[in-house]
Design an enzyme around this catalytic site. Structure first.
Site, PDB file in Angstrom:
ATOM      1  N   HIS A  49     132.495  31.562  24.818  1.00 36.61           N
ATOM      2  CA  HIS A  49     133.878  31.711  25.344  1.00 36.61           C
ATOM      3  C   HIS A  49     135.127  32.196  25.146  1.00 36.61           C
ATOM      4  O   HIS A  49     135.881  32.354  25.168  1.00 36.61           O
ATOM      5  CB  HIS A  49     134.103  29.525  24.575  1.00 36.61           C
ATOM      6  CG  HIS A  49     132.952  28.881  25.029  1.00 36.61           C
ATOM      7  ND1 HIS A  49     133.544  28.002  25.820  1.00 36.61           N
ATOM      8  CD2 HIS A  49     131.633  28.519  25.338  1.00 36.61           C
ATOM      9  CE1 HIS A  49     132.869  26.596  26.932  1.00 36.61           C
ATOM     10  NE2 HIS A  49     131.410  27.329  25.832  1.00 36.61           N
ATOM     11  N   ASP A  97     142.153  37.238  24.412  1.00 36.88           N
ATOM     12  CA  ASP A  97     142.355  35.647  24.568  1.00 36.88           C
ATOM     13  C   ASP A  97     140.692  35.787  25.893  1.00 36.88           C
ATOM     14  O   ASP A  97     141.411  36.052  26.129  1.00 36.88           O
ATOM     15  CB  ASP A  97     142.756  35.157  24.618  1.00 36.88           C
ATOM     16  CG  ASP A  97     143.016  33.615  24.264  1.00 36.88           C
ATOM     17  OD1 ASP A  97     142.156  33.058  23.810  1.00 36.88           O
ATOM     18  OD2 ASP A  97     144.500  33.840  24.236  1.00 36.88           O
TER      19      ASP A  97
HETATM   20  C1  G6P Z   1     138.153  28.439  19.966  1.00 39.79           C
HETATM   21  C2  G6P Z   1     136.173  28.881  20.107  1.00 39.79           C
HETATM   22  C3  G6P Z   1     135.578  27.806  20.077  1.00 39.79           C
HETATM   23  C4  G6P Z   1     135.624  26.526  18.294  1.00 39.79           C
HETATM   24  C5  G6P Z   1     137.531  27.209  18.968  1.00 39.79           C
HETATM   25  C6  G6P Z   1     137.881  26.260  18.176  1.00 39.79           C
HETATM   26  O1  G6P Z   1     137.919  27.863  21.069  1.00 39.79           O
HETATM   27  O2  G6P Z   1     135.833  29.474  21.772  1.00 39.79           O
HETATM   28  O3  G6P Z   1     133.988  27.906  19.697  1.00 39.79           O
HETATM   29  O4  G6P Z   1     136.014  25.712  18.596  1.00 39.79           O
HETATM   30  O5  G6P Z   1     138.215  27.491  18.909  1.00 39.79           O
HETATM   31  O6  G6P Z   1     137.995  26.535  16.921  1.00 39.79           O
HETATM   32  P1  G6P Z   1     136.892  26.030  15.173  1.00 39.79           P
HETATM   33  O7  G6P Z   1     136.941  27.131  14.733  1.00 39.79           O
HETATM   34  O8  G6P Z   1     137.824  25.168  14.871  1.00 39.79           O
HETATM   35  O9  G6P Z   1     136.047  25.546  15.747  1.00 39.79           O
END
Ligand code: G6P
Length: 496
Positions: A169, A386
């Site tokens: 992602h 991003d």
């Molecule tokens: C981004 C990453 C995700 C992640 C999200 C929130 O979108 O690509 O994999 O889950 O951030 O971050 P966190 O560390 O809270 O999961």
């Protein structure tokens, strides 16, 4: 070895992601509850998971929680437990203090610690084992994001019958940056366990293929990589891995409809009134992350006030910064910097009834977000790097009135698709950013309407259902190494 689980729990589609679609929380009385996870992944996969008989393997967001499967929001959730030490080493450490900064152009310096890497391997194996135990013969397993890059190869070792997809992602960095990683070969080998490796942009896929060529002896042709890791098993035919771009999106129609409800529209008017009905409301919405360019945006806005090109009675900036990764140093530092900057600008330029910046360190439900988007004349997405940026797409989906201007950083994946309707900016160029912010704030309605229509076509056509269908369609259509074997998952048979 595949561990034993309840033999009746077997699925033909298994999603594996660091986080479950819901987050575990305990309140002050010790009561347990679940709330929607941060990040775009649930938005992206929720609709597809509800439509298919699948299971979602992930972490609950807390230390040492129960690991019995449960249903949340019509999605079968299978928790993977992490200890407090693993959260520190695998999640905060290797995932978010090594890989995250490394993959985002080293905006913050990545830390390399062997102990973190060991924990990353160990936790990746736990996820792989869980998925191996849950997948039916010939099932599809879809692994997500940078926290789990070793899972594809581990899973293939345990279950060569599976179709394995991986989607990254976040950006995949250029070779010159990726090469800093002491475990770069292991990561590439881990990813090559998948049949299909998906990225947000064509440039990310190209970076990955270049890393494969330079760090392994494998041959590549276009998007195809030929893997010969089965030397010892002569009965196995050569394997092909495809690496390609699948730009992710949002549930556009749902967001569009949400923003058209009378409640959300009334709330949007209320927000503007509470802000003192400024002529121009600018909006930033981000996880509080150093990749998002929040400081650059606030700095540019502060200078516009200092120059007198904007005044607080005329224009206001609303910044929603949702709390994120608060135990990681770089995030604590960022919070101090941003809050210091906001305080200085408000102290300098704010007036009674007109603060310069309305800063909120919270996250809000989708309804409130939709109202904020509807209220905002200018949406500022100024990321330094991003993977995609779904906020840009949500803003567009909310604007069925064809109003509003999107200022979008060149360094987002979204710029590939939305570059023609948005005002593109380089957030490092503060003077350039200031000019673009003024241009956005003063754009003729004729021009902004034309641009927004163009943006809406792109966002409404390419929604997240199409994204997941395309990815799973390509994955299941790849020629099988075991043509005689039954497949339990048919991508065409289910429409989210
Ligand atoms: C981004 C990453 C995700 C992640 C999200 C929130 O979108 O690509 O994999 O889950 O951030 O971050 P966190 O560390 O809270 O999961």
């Amino acid at each position: 070895a595949v561990p034993d689980t309840t033999p009746d729990e077997r699925y033909d589609l298994v999603v594996v992601a660091n986080r479950l679609p819901v987050d575990f929380t305990t309140d002050d009385d010790g009561a347990i509850s679940w709330k929607r996870s941060p990040g775009g992944l649930v938005t992206a996969l929720g609709p597809m998971m509800r439509a298919s008989e699948g299971a979602w393997v992930g972490w609950s967001g807390a230390a040492d929680t129960e690991d019995d499967p449960f249903d949340a929001d019509d999605i079968r959730c299978v928790p993977v437990g992490l200890s407090a030490a693993e959260i520190e080493l695998y999640y905060e450490g290797f995932s978010n203090d090594t890989l995250w900064p490394l993959y985002h152009d080293v905006i913050a310096p990545p830390s390399f610690h062997r102990q973190w890497w060991e924990a990353y391997r160990k936790v990746n194996r736990r996820f792989a084992e869980k998925a191996a135990a849950l997948a039916k013969e010939g099932a599809v397993v879809w692994v997500h994001d940078y926290q789990l890059q070793l899972v594809p190869a581990m899973l293939r070792e345990m279950r060569p019958d599976l179709r394995i997809g991986f989607f990254n992602h976040i950006p995949f960095p250029p070779l010159e940056i990726f090469s800093q990683l002491p475990w770069r070969r292991q990561v590439v080998q881990g990813l090559l366990g998948a049949d299909l490796v998906g990225f947000q942009r064509a440039g990310d896929a190209a970076n990955f293929i270049r890393a494969v060529r330079r760090l392994t002896d494998l041959t590549t042709r276009g998007q195809m990589i030929t893997v010969t890791d089965d030397e010892a098993r002569r009965d196995m035919p050569a394997r092909h891995v495809r690496a390609a771009a699948f730009p992710i999106s949002i549930d556009s129609a749902h967001f569009d409809a949400l923003a058209q409800t009378p409640e959300v529209q009334a709330r949007a008017r209320e927000i503007r009134a509470e802000l003192g009905n400024p002529r121009v409301m600018m909006l930033g919405v981000d996880r509080l992350d150093y990749t998002k360019g929040i400081r650059h945006r606030i700095k540019a806005y502060g200078e516009l006030l200092a120059d007198g090109r904007l005044t607080v009675t005329d224009a206001t900036l609303v910044q929603v910064a949702s709390p994120s990764r608060e135990n990681v140093d770089a995030y604590q530092q960022l919070r101090e910097d941003v809050e210091g900057l906001v305080g200085r600008i408000n102290g300098e330029y704010g007036e009674i009834g007109h603060s310069a910046i309305n800063y909120m360190h919270h996250s809000y439900p989708a309804e409130e977000m939709a109202a904020l988007y509807l209220a905002a004349d200018v949406m500022l997405v100024t990321s330094l790097r991003d993977g995609m940026n779904l906020v840009a797409k949500e803003y567009v989906a909310a604007r069925s009135d064809d109003q509003g201007v999107l200022v979008l950083s060149e360094f987002t994946g979204a710029a590939d698709e939305l570059g023609r309707g948005a005002l593109l900016c380089n957030p490092h160029d503060i003077d350039g950013l200031k000019d673009i912010m003024v241009r956005a704030a003063t754009m003729e309605p004729r021009e902004s309407r034309k641009r927004m229509r163009r943006l809406r076509r792109a966002v409404l056509e390419n929604d997240v259902a199409r994204w997941s269908q395309t990815f799973l369609g390509v994955l299941t259509a790849l020629p099988s190494r075991f043509p005689d074997r039954e497949r339990s998952y048919d991508a065409d048979a289910r429409e989210p």
